[in-house]
Design a protein around this motif. Structure first.
Motif, PDB file in Angstrom:
ATOM      1  N   ASP A 269      53.871  58.638 -32.928  1.00  0.00           N
ATOM      2  CA  ASP A 269      54.918  57.707 -33.354  1.00  0.00           C
ATOM      3  C   ASP A 269      56.184  58.463 -33.749  1.00  0.00           C
ATOM      4  O   ASP A 269      57.301  58.046 -33.399  1.00  0.00           O
ATOM      5  N   GLU A 270      56.029  59.546 -34.499  1.00  0.00           N
ATOM      6  CA  GLU A 270      57.184  60.356 -34.899  1.00  0.00           C
ATOM      7  C   GLU A 270      57.862  60.967 -33.672  1.00  0.00           C
ATOM      8  O   GLU A 270      59.096  61.055 -33.610  1.00  0.00           O
ATOM      9  N   LEU A 271      57.035  61.378 -32.713  1.00  0.00           N
ATOM     10  CA  LEU A 271      57.585  61.965 -31.488  1.00  0.00           C
ATOM     11  C   LEU A 271      58.463  60.950 -30.764  1.00  0.00           C
ATOM     12  O   LEU A 271      59.567  61.283 -30.297  1.00  0.00           O
ATOM     13  N   ALA A 272      57.979  59.712 -30.694  1.00  0.00           N
ATOM     14  CA  ALA A 272      58.754  58.660 -30.030  1.00  0.00           C
ATOM     15  C   ALA A 272      60.046  58.365 -30.793  1.00  0.00           C
ATOM     16  O   ALA A 272      61.070  57.992 -30.193  1.00  0.00           O
ATOM     17  N   ALA A 273      60.020  58.519 -32.119  1.00  0.00           N
ATOM     18  CA  ALA A 273      61.198  58.249 -32.957  1.00  0.00           C
ATOM     19  C   ALA A 273      62.091  59.475 -33.121  1.00  0.00           C
ATOM     20  O   ALA A 273      63.076  59.430 -33.884  1.00  0.00           O
ATOM     21  N   ASN A 274      61.731  60.589 -32.458  1.00  0.00           N
ATOM     22  CA  ASN A 274      62.510  61.834 -32.535  1.00  0.00           C
ATOM     23  C   ASN A 274      62.657  62.335 -33.973  1.00  0.00           C
ATOM     24  O   ASN A 274      63.728  62.710 -34.432  1.00  0.00           O
ATOM     25  N   LYS A 275      61.545  62.360 -34.713  1.00  0.00           N
ATOM     26  CA  LYS A 275      61.581  62.895 -36.074  1.00  0.00           C
ATOM     27  C   LYS A 275      60.274  63.617 -36.376  1.00  0.00           C
ATOM     28  O   LYS A 275      59.258  63.417 -35.694  1.00  0.00           O
ATOM     29  N   ILE A 276      60.308  64.449 -37.391  1.00  0.00           N
ATOM     30  CA  ILE A 276      59.134  65.199 -37.814  1.00  0.00           C
ATOM     31  C   ILE A 276      59.140  65.279 -39.334  1.00  0.00           C
ATOM     32  O   ILE A 276      60.202  65.442 -39.956  1.00  0.00           O
ATOM     33  N   ALA A 277      57.982  65.107 -39.955  1.00  0.00           N
ATOM     34  CA  ALA A 277      57.871  65.139 -41.421  1.00  0.00           C
ATOM     35  C   ALA A 277      57.613  66.564 -41.888  1.00  0.00           C
ATOM     36  O   ALA A 277      56.726  67.240 -41.361  1.00  0.00           O
ATOM     37  N   LEU A 278      58.402  67.011 -42.875  1.00  0.00           N
ATOM     38  CA  LEU A 278      58.245  68.376 -43.408  1.00  0.00           C
ATOM     39  C   LEU A 278      57.871  68.292 -44.881  1.00  0.00           C
ATOM     40  O   LEU A 278      58.561  67.630 -45.676  1.00  0.00           O
ATOM     41  N   LYS A 279      56.779  68.970 -45.258  1.00  0.00           N
ATOM     42  CA  LYS A 279      56.316  68.964 -46.640  1.00  0.00           C
ATOM     43  C   LYS A 279      56.313  70.367 -47.215  1.00  0.00           C
ATOM     44  O   LYS A 279      55.819  71.305 -46.593  1.00  0.00           O
ATOM     45  N   SER A 280      56.901  70.528 -48.400  1.00  0.00           N
ATOM     46  CA  SER A 280      56.842  71.802 -49.115  1.00  0.00           C
ATOM     47  C   SER A 280      55.507  71.888 -49.831  1.00  0.00           C
ATOM     48  O   SER A 280      55.181  71.023 -50.649  1.00  0.00           O
ATOM     49  N   MET A 281      54.741  72.920 -49.568  1.00  0.00           N
ATOM     50  CA  MET A 281      53.425  73.084 -50.191  1.00  0.00           C
ATOM     51  C   MET A 281      53.538  73.626 -51.615  1.00  0.00           C
ATOM     52  O   MET A 281      52.572  73.633 -52.345  1.00  0.00           O
ATOM     53  N   GLU A 282      54.735  74.039 -51.997  1.00  0.00           N
ATOM     54  CA  GLU A 282      54.940  74.576 -53.339  1.00  0.00           C
ATOM     55  C   GLU A 282      55.174  73.463 -54.347  1.00  0.00           C
ATOM     56  O   GLU A 282      54.557  73.434 -55.420  1.00  0.00           O
ATOM     57  N   ASP A 283      56.071  72.506 -54.009  1.00  0.00           N
ATOM     58  CA  ASP A 283      56.376  71.436 -54.970  1.00  0.00           C
ATOM     59  C   ASP A 283      56.020  70.045 -54.464  1.00  0.00           C
ATOM     60  O   ASP A 283      56.211  69.051 -55.183  1.00  0.00           O
ATOM     61  N   GLY A 284      55.507  69.951 -53.226  1.00  0.00           N
ATOM     62  CA  GLY A 284      55.045  68.671 -52.712  1.00  0.00           C
ATOM     63  C   GLY A 284      56.132  67.761 -52.170  1.00  0.00           C
ATOM     64  O   GLY A 284      55.841  66.642 -51.726  1.00  0.00           O
ATOM     65  N   THR A 285      57.393  68.169 -52.219  1.00  0.00           N
ATOM     66  CA  THR A 285      58.480  67.329 -51.701  1.00  0.00           C
ATOM     67  C   THR A 285      58.374  67.178 -50.191  1.00  0.00           C
ATOM     68  O   THR A 285      57.950  68.088 -49.489  1.00  0.00           O
ATOM     69  N   GLN A 286      58.773  65.983 -49.709  1.00  0.00           N
ATOM     70  CA  GLN A 286      58.699  65.689 -48.288  1.00  0.00           C
ATOM     71  C   GLN A 286      60.037  65.156 -47.793  1.00  0.00           C
ATOM     72  O   GLN A 286      60.807  64.551 -48.557  1.00  0.00           O
ATOM     73  N   MET A 287      60.310  65.366 -46.513  1.00  0.00           N
ATOM     74  CA  MET A 287      61.524  64.843 -45.894  1.00  0.00           C
ATOM     75  C   MET A 287      61.288  64.681 -44.408  1.00  0.00           C
ATOM     76  O   MET A 287      60.442  65.368 -43.818  1.00  0.00           O
ATOM     77  N   ASP A 288      62.032  63.771 -43.806  1.00  0.00           N
ATOM     78  CA  ASP A 288      62.000  63.614 -42.365  1.00  0.00           C
ATOM     79  C   ASP A 288      63.210  64.314 -41.767  1.00  0.00           C
ATOM     80  O   ASP A 288      64.347  64.151 -42.267  1.00  0.00           O
ATOM     81  N   LEU A 289      62.969  65.099 -40.723  1.00  0.00           N
ATOM     82  CA  LEU A 289      64.041  65.826 -40.054  1.00  0.00           C
ATOM     83  C   LEU A 289      64.115  65.414 -38.597  1.00  0.00           C
ATOM     84  O   LEU A 289      63.088  65.085 -37.988  1.00  0.00           O
ATOM     85  N   PRO A 290      65.330  65.421 -38.000  1.00  0.00           N
ATOM     86  CA  PRO A 290      65.452  65.121 -36.570  1.00  0.00           C
ATOM     87  C   PRO A 290      64.688  66.169 -35.759  1.00  0.00           C
ATOM     88  O   PRO A 290      64.847  67.376 -35.990  1.00  0.00           O
ATOM     89  N   LEU A 291      63.873  65.720 -34.843  1.00  0.00           N
ATOM     90  CA  LEU A 291      63.046  66.652 -34.091  1.00  0.00           C
ATOM     91  C   LEU A 291      63.880  67.583 -33.222  1.00  0.00           C
ATOM     92  O   LEU A 291      63.571  68.771 -33.091  1.00  0.00           O
ATOM     93  N   ASN A 292      64.961  67.040 -32.656  1.00  0.00           N
ATOM     94  CA  ASN A 292      65.753  67.864 -31.738  1.00  0.00           C
ATOM     95  C   ASN A 292      66.593  68.926 -32.449  1.00  0.00           C
ATOM     96  O   ASN A 292      67.155  69.814 -31.812  1.00  0.00           O
ATOM     97  N   SER A 293      66.701  68.853 -33.769  1.00  0.00           N
ATOM     98  CA  SER A 293      67.412  69.892 -34.526  1.00  0.00           C
ATOM     99  C   SER A 293      66.518  70.497 -35.609  1.00  0.00           C
ATOM    100  O   SER A 293      66.999  71.057 -36.591  1.00  0.00           O
ATOM    101  N   PHE A 294      65.212  70.369 -35.423  1.00  0.00           N
ATOM    102  CA  PHE A 294      64.264  70.815 -36.455  1.00  0.00           C
ATOM    103  C   PHE A 294      64.379  72.317 -36.735  1.00  0.00           C
ATOM    104  O   PHE A 294      64.390  72.737 -37.898  1.00  0.00           O
ATOM    105  N   ILE A 295      64.479  73.118 -35.694  1.00  0.00           N
ATOM    106  CA  ILE A 295      64.528  74.574 -35.897  1.00  0.00           C
ATOM    107  C   ILE A 295      65.751  74.957 -36.714  1.00  0.00           C
ATOM    108  O   ILE A 295      65.665  75.764 -37.648  1.00  0.00           O
ATOM    109  N   GLN A 296      66.887  74.358 -36.398  1.00  0.00           N
ATOM    110  CA  GLN A 296      68.113  74.648 -37.139  1.00  0.00           C
ATOM    111  C   GLN A 296      67.987  74.226 -38.610  1.00  0.00           C
ATOM    112  O   GLN A 296      68.322  74.996 -39.518  1.00  0.00           O
ATOM    113  N   LYS A 297      67.500  72.981 -38.827  1.00  0.00           N
ATOM    114  CA  LYS A 297      67.361  72.489 -40.188  1.00  0.00           C
ATOM    115  C   LYS A 297      66.333  73.293 -40.982  1.00  0.00           C
ATOM    116  O   LYS A 297      66.526  73.592 -42.161  1.00  0.00           O
ATOM    117  N   PHE A 298      65.218  73.657 -40.326  1.00  0.00           N
ATOM    118  CA  PHE A 298      64.187  74.432 -41.012  1.00  0.00           C
ATOM    119  C   PHE A 298      64.706  75.820 -41.390  1.00  0.00           C
ATOM    120  O   PHE A 298      64.406  76.336 -42.473  1.00  0.00           O
TER     121      PHE A 298
END
Length: 423
Positions: free
Chosen positions: A389-418
């Protein structure tokens, strides 16, 4: 029957190999600071090199070398130590003619000795050593010792003892040699066969005998210190002066005799005083070897060096309870749900790695809970979750394992944002 590892060797497995990498990196870093450059020599050499370079009265040559005849009828030996090979290369490649002197080299690699395996001692072991050839300045002796001490201390060892001695120049050695022969000869029949054979060849080696170390004549044997001529005394005094100037504590032990024939003037050992380290406390040994270059076919060239065992170093670190900072956390673990998402993460994983990040994905088709557990085992800093579903919506969920925060990032710019987040 299953095939097992040969006695006296070891497998260094993941989890342990990272400690070796850390130590090796530290060795290279400190050598760079002291202007020592790496040399890599063959694991096997002509046997004659060690007969001439190490000495035919040593335990190494007499009892411990792995030697064989190759198909061409040549006598070959797996290197038991690194100095002879380094000096052979120094002579063969005419490094004595280089404009920068002294020539300062370091080596790191496996050595081979057939000896009784025990804690921290193996038949195949890794040695780190340095050699400085081309200067007879006692300040070089102090530098070599300070490099070894700094290496140990920067790795976290504190319970160290430096012991030094002077073996004197040729004149001093001859006077001491004559005194030793006169001392031991009347009762040499009470000593082991090795000592009897060494009486005329190299009587100083008798002082290093473990079998006869409690013999009464050992306690009253002439000390080399008493036979040093003025030049040797002055040299040894300078070494001590320079060590004091550097701030390195030491003890003078007139009974210290290194196990190799080529030493003269300064000899030293660094020992561990850590409780539980074991009966054999020596971590590192070295000294000056003026005359060795000539013995191997080169011009008159003074030299000094040391060698230490990485295995012994690891034992000392364990004895002192030192934990090396080798924890390696993963940057990102990719969790995928659905066939299309799994296929997509193959390319995405490659992009993360190409961008310089350590990353991994699931290869076993596990459910999401198991994939998160795998991320925990890898100590991943972030987990990126991608479903169909995320793939179809062009997004990916990113979770920090240190503090548990989550965010959705555009899949096509994920590497840049990460990349921005990770930095």
């Amino acid at each position: 029957m299953s095939i097992q590892i040969p006695r006296g060797t070891q497998d260094i497995l993941p989890g342990e190999s990272e400690k070796w990498q850390y130590i090796e990196k530290k060795a290279r870093e400190i050598c760079e600071r002291y202007q020592y450059r790496e040399i890599r020599t063959p694991i096997f050499e002509h046997t004659e090199l060690f007969l001439r370079g190490v000495g035919d009265t040593t335990d190494i040559v007499q009892k411990e070398m792995y030697s064989f005849t190759d198909r061409g009828g040549r006598e070959i030996t797996l290197r038991p130590e690194g100095t002879a090979s380094t000096v052979r290369s120094f002579v063969e490649h005419k490094m004595f003619g280089l404009p920068t002197q002294p020539v300062k080299l370091y080596y790191m690699g496996p050595m081979f000795r057939y000896e009784r395996p025990q804690a921290g001692r193996f038949r195949q072991f890794v040695q780190f050593g340095i050699e400085a050839m081309g200067s007879s300045d006692p300040a070089v002796d102090a530098e070599v010792i300070s490099l070894a001490m700094s290496f140990y201390k920067e790795l976290g060892l504190n319970k160290l003892k430096l012991v030094i001695n002077s073996l004197g120049d040729k004149e001093s050695r001859k006077a001491h040699r004559d005194a030793l022969i006169a001392h031991f000869q009347p009762r040499i029949g009470e000593f082991c066969r090795d000592c009897q054979s060494r009486l005329e060849k190299n009587p100083m080696r008798i002082l290093d005998c473990k079998a006869d170390r409690d013999h009464e004549l050992m306690k009253t044997a002439p000390s080399i210190i008493d036979y040093l001529n003025d030049a040797s005394r002055e040299y040894f005094s300078k070494v001590q002066q320079y060590l004091a100037a550097i701030g390195i504590e030491f003890e003078v032990d007139p009974n210290l005799v290194r196990g190799l024939d080529y030493y003269n003037h300064t000899a030293f050992e660094i020992m561990s005083n850590a409780e539980g380290f074991g009966a054999i406390t020596t971590l590192c040994g070295g000294g000056r070897y003026n005359g060795l270059v000539e013995e191997i076919g080169g011009p008159e060239t003074p030299g000094i060096g040391f060698a230490l065992s990485i295995e012994r170093l690891l034992s000392a670190l364990n004895a002192e309870g030192v934990e090396l900072p080798v924890e390696q956390k993963m940057d990102c673990y990719l969790v995928s749900l659905g066939e299309q998402a799994q296929d997509y993460t193959v390319g995405l994983l490659h992009q993360l790695r190409a961008a310089g990040f350590s990353a991994e994905r699931d290869y076993l088709g596990r459910k999401i809970k198991a994939q998160f557990k795998a991320a925990d085992r890898f100590q991943a800093k972030y987990v990126a979750v991608l479903g169909d579903d995320e793939l179809a919506a062009n997004k990916i969920a990113l979770k920090s394992m240190e503090d548990g925060t989550q965010m959705d990032l555009p899949l096509n710019s994920f590497i840049q944002k990460f990349t921005e987040l990770a930095k």
